[in-house]
Design a protein around this motif. Structure first.
Motif, mmCIF file in Angstrom:
data_model
loop_
_atom_site.group_PDB
_atom_site.id
_atom_site.type_symbol
_atom_site.label_atom_id
_atom_site.label_comp_id
_atom_site.label_asym_id
_atom_site.label_seq_id
_atom_site.Cartn_x
_atom_site.Cartn_y
_atom_site.Cartn_z
ATOM 1 N N LEU A 12 10.631 47.435 44.074
ATOM 2 C CA LEU A 12 11.288 47.365 42.881
ATOM 3 C C LEU A 12 12.361 48.591 42.893
ATOM 4 O O LEU A 12 13.680 48.527 42.814
ATOM 5 N N ALA A 80 6.801 48.261 31.839
ATOM 6 C CA ALA A 80 6.021 46.892 31.869
ATOM 7 C C ALA A 80 5.301 46.585 30.378
ATOM 8 O O ALA A 80 4.822 45.807 30.031
ATOM 9 N N ARG A 81 5.238 48.070 29.832
ATOM 10 C CA ARG A 81 4.598 48.079 28.370
ATOM 11 C C ARG A 81 5.319 47.006 27.449
ATOM 12 O O ARG A 81 4.436 46.204 26.899
ATOM 13 N N GLY A 82 6.722 47.208 27.299
ATOM 14 C CA GLY A 82 7.631 46.342 26.449
ATOM 15 C C GLY A 82 7.183 45.960 25.033
ATOM 16 O O GLY A 82 7.672 45.367 24.440
ATOM 17 N N LYS A 101 10.314 45.328 31.482
ATOM 18 C CA LYS A 101 10.303 44.489 32.762
ATOM 19 C C LYS A 101 9.682 43.239 32.281
ATOM 20 O O LYS A 101 9.025 43.090 31.719
ATOM 21 N N PRO A 102 10.200 42.062 33.174
ATOM 22 C CA PRO A 102 10.958 42.268 34.286
ATOM 23 C C PRO A 102 12.330 42.083 33.674
ATOM 24 O O PRO A 102 12.507 41.494 32.551
ATOM 25 N N PHE A 103 13.435 42.712 34.242
ATOM 26 C CA PHE A 103 14.926 42.633 33.801
ATOM 27 C C PHE A 103 15.516 42.334 35.171
ATOM 28 O O PHE A 103 15.401 42.567 36.309
ATOM 29 N N PRO A 104 16.873 41.731 34.861
ATOM 30 C CA PRO A 104 17.822 41.554 35.977
ATOM 31 C C PRO A 104 18.363 42.779 36.463
ATOM 32 O O PRO A 104 18.605 43.606 35.411
ATOM 33 N N LEU A 105 18.766 43.002 37.754
ATOM 34 C CA LEU A 105 19.268 44.311 37.989
ATOM 35 C C LEU A 105 20.666 44.553 37.316
ATOM 36 O O LEU A 105 21.017 45.577 37.098
ATOM 37 N N HIS B 227 0.256 41.279 31.184
ATOM 38 C CA HIS B 227 0.923 42.534 31.555
ATOM 39 C C HIS B 227 1.020 42.777 33.234
ATOM 40 O O HIS B 227 1.956 43.179 33.563
ATOM 41 N N GLN B 230 3.955 41.235 34.888
ATOM 42 C CA GLN B 230 5.226 41.710 34.744
ATOM 43 C C GLN B 230 5.808 42.537 35.761
ATOM 44 O O GLN B 230 6.893 42.185 36.292
ATOM 45 N N ALA B 234 9.071 41.393 37.856
ATOM 46 C CA ALA B 234 10.205 42.308 38.086
ATOM 47 C C ALA B 234 10.685 42.578 39.544
ATOM 48 O O ALA B 234 11.903 42.511 39.919
ATOM 49 N N LEU B 237 12.167 39.168 40.743
ATOM 50 C CA LEU B 237 13.581 39.057 40.142
ATOM 51 C C LEU B 237 14.690 40.194 40.969
ATOM 52 O O LEU B 237 15.808 39.617 41.207
ATOM 53 N N ASP B 241 18.176 39.301 42.905
ATOM 54 C CA ASP B 241 19.468 39.848 42.506
ATOM 55 C C ASP B 241 19.964 40.649 43.836
ATOM 56 O O ASP B 241 21.261 40.482 44.080
#
Lengths: 224, 440
Positions: A12, A80-82, A101-105, B227, B230, B234, B237, B241
Motif C-alpha cells: 500500500l 483501518a480503525r475507521g 481504509k480502504p480508500f481510492p488513491l 477489520h 480492510q 486497501a 484498491l 488505482d
C-alpha cells in the motif's frame, strides 16, 4: 513538496508513493513507529500521512509527538480503525484530516492537495489550471473571466480532477468522493458519467482549453 | 402451533376435577353396598332377638290353641307347622307378599324350631327390607350434598396449592421471556426451595450465560474479521488505482479493471456494513443525544435528493416543523440513508419517492415492482431478495438493528402507491414489533 508516509503495509505504501510521485510530491516512507519518530526528529515535511496501527506503537502517539514538537506539517490520518471515536480523537489531537481504509488513491491525492492549499495559500483562495480559474471562497468557476455556472456536484468533480491532475482517477473514486458514505450503497457509475459529460460540455462551451480525457470508460484524467 | 394451549393451572385443575368426579362417583355403589350390609345386620339381630324373646318368655306358657290368635296379631312372627327344607337357625332373604306395599318384597327371615306341647313347630321371624330403589334415593340425596362440598373444596384447595407450588416456575418463565441475547444480560431467576425449580434456574442461567458468551465471541469475531479485511482491500484498491495509471492500457484491460473496481467496491461496502452491524451489536453506539429529526433528515436529503434525481426519480418531501428524538446521531443518519437509498435502488424507471414525517412516524414510500415483499424476510441479513448488484443485502437489517437498539418500531406496507417503510419513533416497547435479526 515533501510528504512523509507512515504506513506498515509495504504494498500500500509503495502504491501511494508511486501515485503521488507523478505530481511534484517528494515522498519518504516509514514502516514502523520507530522509523516514523526518527524521521520526524530529523527532517521536516509539508504533509504527513499517518497510519494508526503500526508495529512498535500507536500512531496517535506520533501525532502527539508532532504537536509536542510544534512541527508545522499537515497531518492526514489513514487508518483501518475507521470508527467514529478514532476519527474524533484523531482530529482532536490535531490531525487535519482523516481517511478510513480502504480508500481510492485519488482521494488521498485530493486530501493532500486540500491540506496543502489550506496551509500554503492562506489568503489566496484561487486555483488556476490552464485557462480555468476557481474561486474557492465563492465556489465559482470562470474560464478566461467568463463565469461558468456549475452544480455543486460538478464543482466538486472539477476540484477533484484538478487535485489529481496528470493522473487517472477511477469512476469508483469519483463516485465515492461525490457521494461520500452513500456511494457504496448506490450503483453510482451512471451518475458519474452524467456529471462528467455535463462538466465537459459546460467547460468546452465556455472555451476551456483543458480537456477531461476518458480512459476507456474506466477513469478520467484532467489535462492541463 | 395449531392447538390453542391452556395454562398449567387450568389444565391440571381440569384433570384433577375429572379424576375427583370419577372417584367420588365410583364411591356411590360402594356406599350402597356398605349401607345395605349394615342394615341387614341390624335387621338380622332384631329378628333373631324376637325369636329368642319368644322362646324365653312366651313359649313356656304357650299352647297349640294360642297359635291362631298369635298368628292373627303378629304378622311378622308366625308360628307355622314344621316342614322339611327350611333353613332352620339361619337368616335368609326371601320374597314375601307385603300387604302395605301390595306386592312381593324382600324380607329378612329367620326360622327357629319350637316345641309346643310336644309337637314340632317353626317360628318364622321376619322383617321387610328397605326397597333398594328407596335406598338409592336416600343415599343419592345425602351423598350428593357431600359430593358437591367435597368437589368444590378439594378443587379450590388444589388450585391454590398448585398455584403456590408453581410460583417459582412462573417467575423463571417471566425472567427468561424478557431475555434478549443482544443485551447480553442473564435475567435474575431468583431462588426456590423446590429442588427441581432450583435446578432448572441454575441450568437456565448456565445455558444463557453460555449463549451470551458464544454470541459475544461471534460478534467480536465478525468485527475483527471485517477489520482485518480492510487493509488487504486497501492494498487491492491501490493496486487497481496504480494499474489505471499505465499509459498503454488496452480497451480490454480497461474493462477488466472496471470489473475489478466494481467487485472491490462491493466488497468494500459489504465489509463496511458488516462492521457497522457488528458495532451496533457490540453496542459501540451508546452515546445518545436529543436531536431534531427533521433537521437531520433535511441535511441528509441534500445528498440523497440529487442522487434520486440522477437516477431519474422524483422525490417529494412532506414534513412537520420539528421532531425531537433521543438517539445516536450517526445511527439515525445511517437509518435515513439506508431507507432512502433502498427506495432509490429498488425503484422503477421514472419512479417516485415520497418521504414524509407525520407525528412520530417517518415514512418512505417508493414505486417499485408490483408485488408485496415478505415482511418476515426483508429485515434479515442477506435475505433471498438480495440482489448483489443493488445494495448488499444488509441495508434493511442495519435499519432494523438501529430501530431495535432504540426500541422504536418499524413496519412494511404495500399499497397501490408502492412499498412503504414506516419507522415509528414513539413505539417504545410498542405495538409495531421489530423483527429480531436472525443470525443465519
Amino acid at each position: 513538496m515533501k510528504v512523509l508516509l507512515v504506513e506498515d503495509e509495504v504494498e500500500l505504501s509503495q502504491n501511494i508513493v508511486a501515485y503521488l510521485s507523478t505530481d511534484d510530491y517528494l515522498c519518504e516512507q516509514a514502516f514502523t513507529y520507530d522509523q516514523a519518530m526518527e524521521k520526524i526528529a530529523l527532517y521536516s515535511y509539508d504533509c504527513i500521512l499517518l497510519d494508526l496501527n503500526l508495529p512498535g506503537g500507536d500512531g496517535l502517539r506520533i501525532l502527539d509527538e508532532i504537536k509536542a514538537r510544534d512541527i508545522d506539517s499537515g497531518v492526514i490520518i489513514i487508518s483501518a480503525r475507521g470508527s467514529l471515536d478514532d476519527r474524533i480523537e484523531g482530529l482532536k489531537t490535531g490531525a487535519d484530516d482523516y481517511l478510513a481504509k480502504p480508500f481510492p488513491l485519488p482521494e488521498i491525492g485530493m486530501r493532500i492537495y486540500a491540506v496543502m492549499r489550506r496551509r500554503k495559500f492562506t489568503g489566496n483562495n484561487r486555483i488556476e489550471s490552464g485557462n480555468v480559474e476557481i474561486d474557492l471562497l465563492a465556489k465559482s468557476v470562470a474560464v478566461e473571466g467568463r463565469e461558468v455556472s456549475l452544480t455543486k456536484s460538478e464543482y466538486e468533480l472539477l476540484l477533484f480532477l484538478i487535485g489529481n491532475k496528470k493522473r487517472v482517477v477511477s469512476k469508483n473514486s469519483i463516485a465515492e468522493h461525490l457521494s461520500g458514505d452513500m456511494a457504496d450503497m448506490l450503483d453510482s457509475y451512471n451518475f458519474v458519467y452524467a456529471h462528467i459529460k455535463n462538466l465537459k460540455a459546460k467547460l468546452s462551451k465556455a472555451g476551456s482549453t483543458n480537456n477531461i480525457k476518458t480512459i476507456y470508460g474506466t477513469g478520467y484524467q484532467w489535462e492541463e | 402451533m395449531g392447538r390453542i394451549g391452556r395454562t398449567l393451572a387450568v389444565k391440571s385443575l381440569t384433570r384433577f376435577f375429572v379424576a375427583t368426579v370419577i372417584v367420588l362417583a365410583a364411591c356411590l355403589p360402594l356406599m350402597y353396598l356398605l349401607m345395605e350390609r349394615y342394615y341387614k345386620e341390624d335387621l338380622d339381630e332384631l329378628i333373631i332377638f324376637r325369636y329368642d324373646d319368644f322362646v324365653k318368655h312366651k313359649l313356656p306358657a304357650f299352647s297349640t290353641n294360642d297359635i291362631p290368635v298369635w298368628n292373627g296379631y303378629n304378622e311378622d312372627m308366625l308360628i307355622l307347622p314344621y316342614r322339611e327344607g327350611l333353613k332352620i337357625g339361619e337368616v335368609s332373604q326371601e320374597e314375601h307378599y307385603n300387604r302395605a306395599e301390595g306386592h312381593e318384597i324382600y324380607y329378612r327371615v329367620y326360622y327357629g324350631e319350637v316345641l309346643i306341647e310336644g309337637h314340632p313347630y317353626v317360628f318364622m321371624s321376619r322383617i321387610p327390607m328397605i326397597e333398594s330403589k328407596d335406598l338409592w334415593k336416600t343415599l343419592s340425596a345425602q351423598y350428593g350434598v357431600l359430593f358437591i362440598v367435597l368437589l368444590v373444596s378439594l378443587s379450590v384447595l388444589y388450585y391454590y396449592m398448585s398455584k403456590r407450588l408453581w410460583r417459582p416456575f412462573y417467575t423463571t418463565l417471566g425472567a427468561i421471556s424478557r431475555f434478549d441475547l443482544g443485551q447480553g444480560v442473564v435475567p435474575a431467576m431468583g431462588t426456590s426451595d423446590t429442588v427441581e425449580f432450583e435446578r432448572l434456574n441454575r441450568i437456565l442461567e448456565e445455558l444463557l450465560s453460555g449463549n451470551i458468551r458464544v454470541y459475544n465471541d461471534q460478534k467480536k469475531f465478525i468485527e475483527n474479521a471485517s477489520h482485518e479485511l480492510q487493509t488487504p482491500l486497501a492494498v487491492f484498491l491501490s493496486q487497481l488505482d496504480m494499474l489505471l495509471q499505465s499509459p498503454d492500457l488496452t480497451d480490454r484491460q480497461s474493462r477488466t479493471i472496471q470489473t475489478l473496481y466494481s467487485v472491490a467496491s462491493r466488497m468494500t461496502r459489504l465489509n463496511k456494513n458488516l462492521l457497522l452491524l457488528a458495532k451496533i451489536d457490540n453496542s459501540q453506539f451508546r452515546q445518545r443525544e436529543d436531536l431534531d429529526f427533521i433537521q437531520l433528515l433535511n441535511a441528509q436529503l441534500e445528498y440523497l435528493r440529487p442522487m434520486a434525481e440522477d437516477n431519474g426519480l422524483s422525490m417529494t418531501v412532506q414534513t412537520d416543523n420539528s421532531l425531537i428524538i433521543n438517539a445516536n446521531k450517526t445511527l439515525v443518519e445511517s437509518l435515513v440513508n439506508n431507507i432512502v437509498v433502498n427506495a432509490i435502488n429498488h425503484n422503477v424507471q421514472n419512479g417516485a419517492i415520497l418521504v414524509s414525517v407525520c407525528g412520530t412516524r417517518f415514512t418512505v414510500t417508493n414505486t417499485g415492482e408490483g408485488t408485496a415483499l415478505d415482511p418476515e424476510v426483508i429485515f434479515r441479513r442477506f435475505n433471498k431478495f438480495t440482489d448483489g448488484r443493488k445494495g448488499n443485502g444488509l441495508g434493511l437489517s442495519i435499519v432494523a438493528q438501529i430501530v431495535r437498539l432504540h426500541k422504536w418500531g418499524i413496519a412494511y406496507e404495500y399499497t397501490d402507491s408502492g412499498h412503504s417503510f414506516i419507522v415509528n419513533f414513539a413505539a417504545e416497547n410498542g405495538s409495531t414489533s421489530v423483527p429480531s435479526t436472525r443470525h443465519e
